[in-house]
Design a protein around this motif. Structure first.
Motif, PDB file in Angstrom:
ATOM      1  N   UNK A   5    -126.917   9.088  67.407  1.00  0.00           N
ATOM      2  CA  UNK A   5    -127.411  10.118  68.318  1.00  0.00           C
ATOM      3  C   UNK A   5    -126.845  11.480  67.905  1.00  0.00           C
ATOM      4  N   UNK A   6    -127.726  12.471  67.805  1.00  0.00           N
ATOM      5  CA  UNK A   6    -127.310  13.809  67.403  1.00  0.00           C
ATOM      6  C   UNK A   6    -127.558  14.754  68.587  1.00  0.00           C
ATOM      7  N   UNK A  22    -137.979  19.069  63.622  1.00  0.00           N
ATOM      8  CA  UNK A  22    -138.342  17.848  62.903  1.00  0.00           C
ATOM      9  C   UNK A  22    -137.062  17.159  62.401  1.00  0.00           C
ATOM     10  N   UNK A  23    -137.144  15.845  62.259  1.00  0.00           N
ATOM     11  CA  UNK A  23    -135.969  15.122  61.733  1.00  0.00           C
ATOM     12  C   UNK A  23    -136.433  13.901  60.947  1.00  0.00           C
ATOM     13  N   UNK A  43    -131.882  17.965  54.536  1.00  0.00           N
ATOM     14  CA  UNK A  43    -131.237  18.363  55.786  1.00  0.00           C
ATOM     15  C   UNK A  43    -131.435  17.277  56.842  1.00  0.00           C
ATOM     16  N   UNK A  44    -130.588  17.302  57.879  1.00  0.00           N
ATOM     17  CA  UNK A  44    -130.742  16.321  58.959  1.00  0.00           C
ATOM     18  C   UNK A  44    -131.808  16.783  59.944  1.00  0.00           C
ATOM     19  N   UNK A  86    -126.352  17.654  53.008  1.00  0.00           N
ATOM     20  CA  UNK A  86    -126.771  16.609  53.944  1.00  0.00           C
ATOM     21  C   UNK A  86    -126.138  16.898  55.304  1.00  0.00           C
ATOM     22  N   UNK A  87    -126.902  16.759  56.369  1.00  0.00           N
ATOM     23  CA  UNK A  87    -126.345  17.034  57.696  1.00  0.00           C
ATOM     24  C   UNK A  87    -126.644  18.437  58.181  1.00  0.00           C
ATOM     25  N   UNK A  88    -127.073  19.321  57.280  1.00  0.00           N
ATOM     26  CA  UNK A  88    -127.402  20.699  57.685  1.00  0.00           C
ATOM     27  C   UNK A  88    -128.645  20.740  58.554  1.00  0.00           C
ATOM     28  N   UNK A  89    -128.762  21.868  59.260  1.00  0.00           N
ATOM     29  CA  UNK A  89    -130.042  22.237  59.853  1.00  0.00           C
ATOM     30  C   UNK A  89    -130.709  23.165  58.842  1.00  0.00           C
TER      31      UNK A  89
END
Ligand SMILES: Cc1cc2nc3c(=O)[nH]c(=O)nc-3n(C[C@H](O)[C@H](O)[C@H](O)COP(=O)(O)OP(=O)(O)OC[C@H]3O[C@@H](n4cnc5c(N)ncnc54)[C@H](O)[C@@H]3O)c2cc1C
Length: 484
Positions: A5-6, A22-23, A43-44, A86-89
């Motif tokens: 969960x983010x 979007x994801x 990106x995440x 990785x993990x960035x917006x």
């Protein structure tokens, strides 16, 4: 596998909605890398805001969550600046597009940052004006990216770099504050010129959402020629003469023999019986006659031969050779974009070429560029190249830049790829001031982290670079440049 969960994703969805946020699999593959092709991570979260208010809402939430944001324009950059971790917006400007206004009296157009450059150029042309910003990536790059990188291009000699063609802009700070500085006046000395903070800062200080650009009259007629030049000194004298005699000089591009040979052969085009040491492309718009100029240059011994394009097709052929796209087929091509004082460009090019060939006898080294703007590009292929080869070649190219007091980036920006070398061109005091400006505008460091500024203050002198180069090369260069 279910994603953890983010909470930021949920907050963004709550505020901006599914049409903007979007994801996972919804994120397009193009979000991974710019044209440097060095991006390795997706990106995440991927955002496509439609308004500056949505950009502000997005940044406010990311800032509160201390989440890095990678800003993405047309993704044509060559310095890895738009590549996410990785993990960035990732925040794409592509929907913030369109021409808002053309003000004929002010000679200015207001455009949204996500407008593709060519679209803005066509809109200006339809209104009877020239938008002076122009570069090879015009069909994909965006106005916001051009400003963020202070792009150069092919009209700099007559109209300056992007910075010289901007009257105002709007930008959103990391905390969501919208700075609307949409000035349309040629003169405005009311306090600090805030737009300059954002132009050329490569997305590290704010997200550019709108710009007011200068418009110029469209020049009458255009003539293009290629000149065969026997020495670099003659190429410099020819530049002086062209500047003096041609008010409408719009391009002065020099191609060193190796590049011209390779590119013209690859395009199947032949302009001279034998390739001279230097080929100069001159273009002008205006009343002056290029033929008369060439005749005078021939008499003075500045040129040995010249070819004038007689049709639009021939003009495009000349530019095709200068663009040099055929080089892209060489294995693991390394592209460099450096600035040096005009008088030093050839000495620099020769020294770099000699050093590369000493280490890699089979290497291909091509040199060409916007000589009138003191900017050349080096394209180097040493065959299949891993990290060691990239670091070794970087070291040779940038050590010589430092020695000649040049700039490790002329127009492509520092991005991720050159940050370790910033200290080759800027002093520790300058970099310390850049860090203070960054901290003032983006205290949590969420905007494009890992770009432009070296990784830590210890790297500000640029010395950390030698850690990345091979030991052999490091020793060799230390002997050459630092006898102490
Ligand atoms: C074929 C080709 C030819 C080229 N020729 C030239 C040339 O002649 N001269 C030249 O200078 N460059 C040239 N380039 C490099 C590149 O096209 C330019 O740097 C261009 O300005 C990048 O624009 P972009 O929209 O593609 O930006 P991107 O690649 O998407 O981003 C570049 C940087 O700007 C940031 N950024 C993008 N949009 C914004 C925004 N709205 N607000 C804040 N930050 C933002 C990104 O985070 C990144 O750091 C060329 C590239 C190619 C592929």
């Amino acid at each position: 596998m279910t994603q953890p969960f983010d909470p930021l994703l949920q907050d963004l969805l709550d505020v901006l909605g599914e049409g903007v946020v979007f994801s996972g699999d919804q994120i397009p593959g193009k979000a991974k890398s710019d044209e440097s092709r060095t991006g390795r991570a997706m990106p995440a979260i991927y955002l496509r805001p439609r308004t500056a208010v949505e950009v502000a809402d997005a940044l406010r939430l990311c800032n509160a969550a201390r989440r890095p944001v990678t800003i993405q324009g047309g993704m044509t950059g060559l310095a890895g600046g738009a590549n996410p971790d990785g993990g960035d917006v990732a925040l794409s400007l592509d929907r913030l597009a369109g021409v808002e206004e053309i003000d004929r009296d002010a000679g200015a157009m207001t455009v949204w940052a996500g407008t593709v450059l060519e679209t803005a150029q066509k809109a200006a042309e339809e209104a009877g004006f020239l938008l002076p910003i122009d570069l090879g990536a015009r069909g994909s790059c965006q106005i916001g990216g051009n400003l963020a990188n202070n792009a150069g291009g092919i009209r700099v000699i007559s109209h300056g770099v992007t910075r010289d063609n901007v009257l105002g802009l709007e930008a959103v700070l990391a905390d969501g504050t919208v700075i609307s500085s949409l000035n349309k006046m040629q003169k405005n000395n009311t306090g600090y010129d805030l737009k300059q903070l954002f132009i050329g800062s490569e997305g590290t200080l704010g997200v550019i959402t709108r710009a007011v650009l200068k418009l110029k009259p469209i020049g009458e007629g255009r003539e293009t020629c290629l000149c065969a030049v026997e020495s670099y000194e003659a190429a410099v004298s020819l530049l002086h003469a062209a500047r003096k005699d041609m008010a409408g000089l719009s391009a002065y591009e020099v191609m060193w023999r190796n590049f011209f040979d390779f590119s013209s052969k690859a395009e199947g085009l032949r302009f001279f019986e034998e390739t001279p040491p230097f080929v100069v492309l001159i273009e002008q718009t205006g009343a002056a006659s290029i033929e008369a100029f060439l005749e005078a240059s021939f008499e003075q011994g500045l040129i040995a031969d010249a070819v004038i394009a007689q049709s639009e097709k021939q003009r495009l052929d000349v530019w095709k050779v200068r663009e040099g796209y055929a080089l892209d087929h060489l294995p693991d091509l390394m592209n460099y974009d450096v600035s040096l004082p005009i008088g030093d460009l050839d000495a620099y090019a020769r020294e770099v070429t000699d050093d590369i060939l000493a280490d890699y006898p089979e290497a291909h080294v091509s040199v060409f560029g916007h000589m009138g703007d003191s900017n050349i590009h080096l394209c180097i292929s040493v065959g299949q190249a891993g990290e060691a080869e990239h670091n070794a070649v970087d070291g040779i190219v940038y050590d010589h830049v430092r020695r000649f007091k040049g700039a490790v980036s002329a127009e492509h920006g520092v991005g991720r790829l050159k940050r370790a070398y910033l200290g080759h061109s800027r002093s520790p005091e300058e970099i310390a001031l850049m860090r203070r400006i960054k901290a003032a505008l983006d205290p949590n460091g969420i905007l494009n982290p890992g770009r432009v500024l070296p990784a830590s203050e210890g790297d500000d002198s640029g010395r950390s670079v030698s850690v990345r180069t091979t030991v052999q090369n490091k020793e060799r260069r230390r002997r050459r440049f630092d006898p102490s």
